[in-house]
Design a protein around this motif. Structure first.
Motif, PDB file in Angstrom:
ATOM      1  N   GLU A   1      24.667 114.096  47.412  1.00  0.00           N
ATOM      2  CA  GLU A   1      25.650 114.671  48.328  1.00  0.00           C
ATOM      3  C   GLU A   1      26.752 115.456  47.624  1.00  0.00           C
ATOM      4  OE1 GLU A   1      27.453 111.642  50.635  1.00  0.00           O
ATOM      5  OE2 GLU A   1      28.209 110.501  48.917  1.00  0.00           O
TER       6      GLU A   1
ATOM      7  N   ALA B   1      19.601 114.025  57.771  1.00  0.00           N
ATOM      8  CA  ALA B   1      20.316 113.403  58.893  1.00  0.00           C
ATOM      9  C   ALA B   1      21.515 112.587  58.430  1.00  0.00           C
ATOM     10  CB  ALA B   1      19.357 112.517  59.684  1.00  0.00           C
TER      11      ALA B   1
ATOM     12  N   PRO C   1      26.641 114.802  55.196  1.00  0.00           N
ATOM     13  CA  PRO C   1      27.793 115.201  56.016  1.00  0.00           C
ATOM     14  C   PRO C   1      27.423 116.372  56.922  1.00  0.00           C
ATOM     15  CG  PRO C   1      28.469 114.831  53.741  1.00  0.00           C
ATOM     16  CD  PRO C   1      26.978 114.757  53.762  1.00  0.00           C
ATOM     17  N   GLU C   2      27.928 116.346  58.130  1.00  0.00           N
ATOM     18  CA  GLU C   2      27.531 117.342  59.136  1.00  0.00           C
ATOM     19  C   GLU C   2      27.753 118.769  58.659  1.00  0.00           C
ATOM     20  OE1 GLU C   2      28.311 118.254  63.892  1.00  0.00           O
ATOM     21  OE2 GLU C   2      29.188 116.486  62.915  1.00  0.00           O
ATOM     22  N   GLU C   3      28.876 118.996  57.966  1.00  0.00           N
ATOM     23  CA  GLU C   3      29.188 120.358  57.521  1.00  0.00           C
ATOM     24  C   GLU C   3      28.229 120.864  56.445  1.00  0.00           C
ATOM     25  OE1 GLU C   3      31.664 117.461  55.091  1.00  0.00           O
ATOM     26  OE2 GLU C   3      31.099 117.738  57.196  1.00  0.00           O
TER      27      GLU C   3
ATOM     28  N   ARG D   1      24.796 119.991  56.397  1.00  0.00           N
ATOM     29  CA  ARG D   1      23.400 120.028  56.856  1.00  0.00           C
ATOM     30  C   ARG D   1      22.878 121.445  57.061  1.00  0.00           C
ATOM     31  NH1 ARG D   1      24.255 115.617  61.656  1.00  0.00           N
ATOM     32  NH2 ARG D   1      24.938 113.882  60.334  1.00  0.00           N
TER      33      ARG D   1
END
Length: 334
Positions: free
Chosen positions: A126, A150, A153-155, A157
């Motif tokens: 990450e 999944a 971190p969303e930012e 993906r």
């Protein structure tokens, strides 16, 4: 694992033919083969295990005419490979190939990563550059990669997915640098039990090389002595992806012992190849209903998918212990 005719590859057929002909008749066929091809065929012969008479008949009619047996299942073993090599090629070369054949299977760094929990992979990568993450995820099992994405971190993906879609060719030197870095990090990694990942792989490799009746008591004792270590080893010995190697008969047996709900949850995190092995052993209507159930179920938590898969694997291990299914020879799974 009993071979099924429709599953035979070209190498399967070549290995069965060499086994069926025997060392003397096979010698002229293998004399001119290069070392890499001989090693591949040798490994395949050693892994054939039980060979159904129908399969032999489909590969060579002549074999059944020359070899009549009351036992409908014949077995090609490591000894047959050694005998063939010793008979067909010069002694030094035969010894070298047999040594290579006997050497434990070495996992590539990508195979090692694919057997880790997605949470562990995500924790490693990450903080890397999105391009590096994209390269790593593009080289591991796609079902594992999707579960790692999944967790990221969303930012991050979208950036990773977009970079993965644009990867065409990567300099070999860059890939080698990433492989070396990952190898070092995994070698230094320690699990819950304090054992390094490479050490864990070695333990699993040794257990896979043992006969089932030898390996099982060791695992039972390990469970009693160190439950955490047993859990880590047990998860590496058999993963959901390994189920694609089960025979049709064994898949059908498994289907009788697991609920549709558990299977649907398990297949949500499985590769298309594994899913198809189950779908192809159902009626067309049952497969369609299950696919519809998977579609309407929507996204699932990774932990729920893993729990469902571990539940299915637990049932399969029990069926294997009871002799209801065959997880393979000592060269495959225990």
């Amino acid at each position: 694992m009993t071979l099924i005719k429709k599953q035979l590859s070209g190498e399967d057929k070549a290995a069965i033919l060499l086994f069926a002909l025997g060392p003397e008749a096979s010698a002229p066929l293998v004399e001119a083969l290069d070392d890499a091809t001989l090693t591949r065929l040798g490994r395949r012969m050693a892994d054939l295990g039980k060979i159904d008479a129908d399969v032999l008949n489909s590969v060579t009619e002549e074999y059944l005419k020359l070899h009549q047996s009351e036992d409908p299942l014949l077995r090609s073993t490591h000894k047959d490979v050694v005998t063939l090599f010793k008979f067909a090629i010069e002694s030094d070369r035969a010894d070298r190939l047999v040594n290579e054949l006997n050497a434990p299977k070495k996992f590539t760094i990508w195979e090692k990563l694919s057997r880790l929990k997605p949470e562990m992979i995500a924790g490693y990568i990450e903080n890397e550059h999105p391009q590096t993450i994209a390269l790593i995820l593009g080289n591991i099992d796609s079902s594992v990669a999707s579960r790692v994405i999944a967790i990221l971190p969303e930012e991050m993906r979208l950036s990773v997915v977009m970079r993965m879609s644009k990867i065409e060719s990567v300099p070999r030197e860059l890939v080698r640098d990433i492989e070396e870095t990952l190898e070092k990090e995994l070698s230094d990694m320690q699990g819950e039990s304090g054992i390094s990942f490479d050490g864990m792989v070695s333990v699993v490799d040794i257990l896979k090389g043992l006969e089932k009746e030898v390996a099982r008591p060791i695992l039972d004792q390990l469970r009693d002595k160190d439950a955490d270590l047993f859990t880590q080893v047990d998860r590496l010995l058999l993963i959901f992806e390994d189920l694609k190697e089960l025979s049709d008969r064994d898949i059908q047996t498994v289907l009788k012992h697991i609920s549709s709900d558990d299977l649907v949850k398990s297949l949500k995190g499985a590769t298309d190849e594994v899913s198809e092995r189950f779908f192809s052993n159902m009626s067309q209507r049952a497969a369609e209903i299950m696919k519809e159930d998977m579609a309407v179920m929507g996204p699932m938590k990774l932990a729920d998918v893993e729990d469902a898969q571990q539940g299915v694997l637990k049932i399969i291990r029990k069926l294997d212990d009871e002799g209801a299914v065959n997880l393979g020879s000592s060269d495959d799974m225990v």
